[in-house]
Design a protein around this motif. Sequence first.
Motif, PDB file in Angstrom:
ATOM      1  N   GLU A  63      71.869   5.003 -53.082  1.00 21.39           N
ATOM      2  CA  GLU A  63      70.681   4.381 -52.992  1.00 21.39           C
ATOM      3  C   GLU A  63      69.454   4.985 -54.186  1.00 21.39           C
ATOM      4  O   GLU A  63      68.826   3.972 -54.671  1.00 21.39           O
ATOM      5  CB  GLU A  63      69.813   5.071 -51.581  1.00 21.39           C
ATOM      6  N   TYR A  66      70.600   3.668 -57.347  1.00 19.83           N
ATOM      7  CA  TYR A  66      70.509   1.856 -57.617  1.00 19.83           C
ATOM      8  C   TYR A  66      69.109   1.899 -58.171  1.00 19.83           C
ATOM      9  O   TYR A  66      68.850   1.242 -59.201  1.00 19.83           O
ATOM     10  CB  TYR A  66      70.313   1.337 -56.118  1.00 19.83           C
ATOM     11  N   HIS A  71      65.411   1.502 -63.564  1.00 23.03           N
ATOM     12  CA  HIS A  71      64.453   1.979 -64.440  1.00 23.03           C
ATOM     13  C   HIS A  71      65.147   2.333 -65.598  1.00 23.03           C
ATOM     14  O   HIS A  71      64.470   2.252 -66.856  1.00 23.03           O
ATOM     15  CB  HIS A  71      63.812   3.227 -64.116  1.00 23.03           C
ATOM     16  N   LEU A 124      63.574   0.463 -50.812  1.00 24.89           N
ATOM     17  CA  LEU A 124      64.168   1.909 -50.627  1.00 24.89           C
ATOM     18  C   LEU A 124      62.996   2.802 -51.541  1.00 24.89           C
ATOM     19  O   LEU A 124      62.575   2.547 -52.398  1.00 24.89           O
ATOM     20  CB  LEU A 124      65.326   2.106 -51.476  1.00 24.89           C
ATOM     21  N   GLU A 126      61.484   5.922 -53.466  1.00 29.75           N
ATOM     22  CA  GLU A 126      62.210   6.526 -54.612  1.00 29.75           C
ATOM     23  C   GLU A 126      61.702   7.872 -54.254  1.00 29.75           C
ATOM     24  O   GLU A 126      60.779   8.411 -54.175  1.00 29.75           O
ATOM     25  CB  GLU A 126      61.491   5.887 -55.739  1.00 29.75           C
ATOM     26  N   SER A 128      61.200  11.888 -55.612  1.00 27.78           N
ATOM     27  CA  SER A 128      60.404  12.523 -56.582  1.00 27.78           C
ATOM     28  C   SER A 128      61.062  12.901 -57.920  1.00 27.78           C
ATOM     29  O   SER A 128      60.715  12.635 -59.132  1.00 27.78           O
ATOM     30  CB  SER A 128      59.559  13.713 -56.137  1.00 27.78           C
ATOM     31  N   ALA A 129      62.395  13.304 -57.624  1.00 27.71           N
ATOM     32  CA  ALA A 129      63.187  13.724 -58.640  1.00 27.71           C
ATOM     33  C   ALA A 129      63.552  12.342 -59.586  1.00 27.71           C
ATOM     34  O   ALA A 129      63.907  12.553 -60.770  1.00 27.71           O
ATOM     35  CB  ALA A 129      64.439  14.323 -58.129  1.00 27.71           C
ATOM     36  N   VAL A 131      61.615   9.576 -59.741  1.00 25.77           N
ATOM     37  CA  VAL A 131      60.601   9.204 -60.293  1.00 25.77           C
ATOM     38  C   VAL A 131      60.503   9.974 -61.593  1.00 25.77           C
ATOM     39  O   VAL A 131      60.052   9.282 -62.724  1.00 25.77           O
ATOM     40  CB  VAL A 131      59.200   9.292 -59.528  1.00 25.77           C
ATOM     41  N   ALA A 132      60.460  11.505 -61.599  1.00 25.61           N
ATOM     42  CA  ALA A 132      60.459  12.275 -62.516  1.00 25.61           C
ATOM     43  C   ALA A 132      61.197  11.971 -63.818  1.00 25.61           C
ATOM     44  O   ALA A 132      60.743  11.894 -64.919  1.00 25.61           O
ATOM     45  CB  ALA A 132      60.851  13.758 -62.239  1.00 25.61           C
ATOM     46  N   ARG A 135      60.702   7.972 -65.193  1.00 28.86           N
ATOM     47  CA  ARG A 135      59.505   7.839 -66.065  1.00 28.86           C
ATOM     48  C   ARG A 135      59.287   8.647 -67.074  1.00 28.86           C
ATOM     49  O   ARG A 135      58.728   8.215 -68.203  1.00 28.86           O
ATOM     50  CB  ARG A 135      58.326   7.895 -65.027  1.00 28.86           C
ATOM     51  N   TYR A 136      60.002   9.733 -67.243  1.00 36.66           N
ATOM     52  CA  TYR A 136      60.196  10.761 -68.252  1.00 36.66           C
ATOM     53  C   TYR A 136      60.801   9.854 -69.432  1.00 36.66           C
ATOM     54  O   TYR A 136      60.539   9.843 -70.689  1.00 36.66           O
ATOM     55  CB  TYR A 136      60.786  11.966 -67.989  1.00 36.66           C
ATOM     56  N   LEU A 229      66.254  17.291 -65.743  1.00 35.82           N
ATOM     57  CA  LEU A 229      65.922  16.053 -64.860  1.00 35.82           C
ATOM     58  C   LEU A 229      67.140  15.540 -64.295  1.00 35.82           C
ATOM     59  O   LEU A 229      67.107  15.049 -63.219  1.00 35.82           O
ATOM     60  CB  LEU A 229      64.945  15.187 -65.535  1.00 35.82           C
TER      61      LEU A 229
ATOM     62  N   SER D 128      59.166  19.738 -61.933  1.00 28.39           N
ATOM     63  CA  SER D 128      59.612  18.232 -61.970  1.00 28.39           C
ATOM     64  C   SER D 128      58.698  17.237 -61.011  1.00 28.39           C
ATOM     65  O   SER D 128      58.343  16.322 -61.533  1.00 28.39           O
ATOM     66  CB  SER D 128      60.821  18.320 -61.083  1.00 28.39           C
ATOM     67  N   VAL D 131      56.130  16.146 -63.656  1.00 28.25           N
ATOM     68  CA  VAL D 131      56.500  15.406 -64.590  1.00 28.25           C
ATOM     69  C   VAL D 131      56.508  13.852 -63.741  1.00 28.25           C
ATOM     70  O   VAL D 131      56.188  12.816 -64.279  1.00 28.25           O
ATOM     71  CB  VAL D 131      58.108  15.443 -65.043  1.00 28.25           C
ATOM     72  N   ALA D 132      56.972  14.065 -62.533  1.00 27.60           N
ATOM     73  CA  ALA D 132      57.063  12.777 -61.788  1.00 27.60           C
ATOM     74  C   ALA D 132      55.619  12.167 -61.871  1.00 27.60           C
ATOM     75  O   ALA D 132      55.523  10.872 -61.861  1.00 27.60           O
ATOM     76  CB  ALA D 132      57.637  12.918 -60.359  1.00 27.60           C
ATOM     77  N   ARG D 135      54.148  10.808 -65.410  1.00 25.42           N
ATOM     78  CA  ARG D 135      54.709   9.899 -66.115  1.00 25.42           C
ATOM     79  C   ARG D 135      54.756   8.705 -65.097  1.00 25.42           C
ATOM     80  O   ARG D 135      54.791   7.327 -65.826  1.00 25.42           O
ATOM     81  CB  ARG D 135      56.205  10.266 -66.334  1.00 25.42           C
TER      82      ARG D 135
END
Lengths: 242, 242, 242, 242
Positions: A63, A66, A71, A124, A126, A128-129, A131-132, A135-136, A229, D128, D131-132, D135
């Motif tokens: 999940e 995906y 991203h 779904l 998302e 935090s890890a 996103v980090a 987006r990084y 990350l 992290s 960063v999340a 970003r």
Amino acid sequence: MNHSAVPSRVCTEVVAAWQSPGSLWSRLKAACEEDWKRYLANDFVRHIANGTLPSSTYRHFIEQDYLYCLHFCRAYALAASKSRTADELHRSLSRAVTILDGELALHRRLLTDWGLSADEIEALPESSANVAYTRYLLDIGASGDLLDLHVALSICVVGYAEVGAHLLGHERTRIEGNPYRSWIEQYGDPDFQALADSVRDHLDQVAEGRLTLHRFGELVRIYRQTLRLDIGFWDMAYREQV
Amino acid sequence: MNHSAVPSRVCTEVVAAWQSPGSLWSRLKAACEEDWKRYLANDFVRHIANGTLPSSTYRHFIEQDYLYCLHFCRAYALAASKSRTADELHRSLSRAVTILDGELALHRRLLTDWGLSADEIEALPESSANVAYTRYLLDIGASGDLLDLHVALSICVVGYAEVGAHLLGHERTRIEGNPYRSWIEQYGDPDFQALADSVRDHLDQVAEGRLTLHRFGELVRIYRQTLRLDIGFWDMAYREQV
Amino acid sequence: MNHSAVPSRVCTEVVAAWQSPGSLWSRLKAACEEDWKRYLANDFVRHIANGTLPSSTYRHFIEQDYLYCLHFCRAYALAASKSRTADELHRSLSRAVTILDGELALHRRLLTDWGLSADEIEALPESSANVAYTRYLLDIGASGDLLDLHVALSICVVGYAEVGAHLLGHERTRIEGNPYRSWIEQYGDPDFQALADSVRDHLDQVAEGRLTLHRFGELVRIYRQTLRLDIGFWDMAYREQV
Amino acid sequence: MNHSAVPSRVCTEVVAAWQSPGSLWSRLKAACEEDWKRYLANDFVRHIANGTLPSSTYRHFIEQDYLYCLHFCRAYALAASKSRTADELHRSLSRAVTILDGELALHRRLLTDWGLSADEIEALPESSANVAYTRYLLDIGASGDLLDLHVALSICVVGYAEVGAHLLGHERTRIEGNPYRSWIEQYGDPDFQALADSVRDHLDQVAEGRLTLHRFGELVRIYRQTLRLDIGFWDMAYREQV
């Protein structure tokens, strides 16, 4: 936490890696040896290898992966938008299309098989890890140049290929009867190894004529942060965190 | 220059266009009627239509259009990077790939036939009108949302399709023996008309649930500015300016 | 147009400039000597120097320069957004604020004195040469790194300072009774010269540890293109084009 | 996890919030009531309120907040770079400068007092969760429009102001002898409340003429995600995670 010890040690490692022979990828890896060991030895991969990963954990991973792929594909599109030649454009667009038509489509089918509707897939949550990490990547693309971005993008492809090869060659890996056999074989597969080779080669092409020790030091920071990350992503999956 | 007369007239036109029925494209066009007439009636297109365009002018156009296509493709890649769904990503990536493998490759072959080497193609000087148009597109993408960007991107595709259809249906257009017959037929072709239809439809999809009179007014400004930059491109080509 | 002659000549110039002593700015200038001569000798500046520029032309210049400053300020904000240290952030933000509170505010007052309302100022039509220059700057920022962007941004500040110093030191410049005396004195002023010095120094700082011949060649291309777009801006002003 | 229950509940909340009176901020908050409660009730804030937060935890928070402020400032610079009017530019630049000269400088002084050198401050490892959050803000700016970005940016300012006011008005808050008294008073202070008011007002200005139910739904998603990332930041600080 002894901050003062950090910079000089890092510096020695970076200079040694800078002076070592080989591809940019192998020199970046050499500069981040300890993080790399943690990367290979993470719990998620270990339990994939011996087949003991709970299926709910695997589902959580798919999940999140995906969403990651969406991203990741956007980041390759960003690389395309930053390109100044037709060759560069072509390369990044092809990768973006491959992710979209390949991995993303595969994950989507799996999620559908598990009973998720299109709307549920779109909604779904998302982690935090996730996103980090994603987006990084996008921010490295926005704040740096194409080389910065390609270094950050390379981990996910080449890293997985090295994990795949590592698992296939490892005596503790269980293949027969392992529910994650296809996962291991996918990333250990010669085709995926060839993809990783081409990503490593491309890194050297993009870097051509641009490397100085200073730039190498910046790339090491990006490489290390991305590696961490990526480990964070596996930890999140392993702990089924959102 | 009577500045004070401008805003209110614009405003009336915009409100009338906003209240008119039809697709977003047709309402934007209705708000920019005078610019649209200038667009259809430009010298470059007129001389394409009757076959009297000097071949050096056409060559200049193709050289500049080659560079244009590179940045146009980058702008679609930017749209992909701004996408939040797999469908949106897919759509913009497909367009980018089509430009790269289609128009750009065609132009490249033509330039090679004319004796330009790969290095010379890469080093073609970019005209100011070309820089203005392409970087404006990219900046609309960077400063606005996906709808802003797709409105700006639509002119080049739908505009050319409307020019093609206009020329094919026009009594003064010369087809037999016209050295630019293939240009006219390419853009008047049902396939290209169908592409334009899908771009118009997509604009309505992206706009769904987002339109207010205020937003429409912003889109009109983007549409008009892009139309003028497109006319500027044709003028630059016609005058063989760099 | 003899394309084949171009690359090798450029290359020799670039290598010679690369090997020359001095600041990055002076080496970039050395690589673009002919464009630089055209820059200093443009019609707009010549007529400013002898005071024969029509007032309508000057007004057109100020109107376009007002719009230019808006986007120039946006480009410094983009540089700030790409910064990775507090010092870099501070530097670009300060420049952005100075443009906004300084030049933009001055132009605004002038336009208001000439009878333009706030709405009319906001609705000033932007010339194609203006769009080309400003959006090129923003795109260099989006597609390249901070050094690329600062090279492109430097022309407008350091170039004007060099024009100011050039005019003040030139025997043909008319100071007494010249309606554009304040323009000449503003850019020739020691304060503006000091600003240009700091921009030149900053360029060397940003470039530190990053320069290779290959990178220098890329920066030359950006520098030359920006220089040409700046000349194009003056030509547009001189011809009162929109 | 019952995915199918989610969308319709969310939808009802969003429609109710959309129809409620008040500022955009208050309507977004109304749509995210449960997350908002979690935001106010988080462990970090509770222990700040009664003064029992370990000093090492506070130090970790300040270190991470220093890094946060750098990227928060970058995000305001990005907002400036996306602005189309002098007013918008001015507003975002002022905020960016205030963060840089205000909070960032304050944190820097604190870190220096705690014995960190400039190099150590620059090399602080970024968590992290940090960063999340940061970003994500930058990506909302890159992928969306100015309204999307300002909604995401508002949480940190207005949220802290509401926490400050909440704590100051709460009977369980200990003021006398609380080592974090200045923290509470800083955010509860009338000056900070006025800043939050202006951010709320600005949100309404940016949204003017742009809101539809569909757009509101998108803004709710951004608001909720940002709120959760802010809670995640506090949790990370509370657990002293890297």
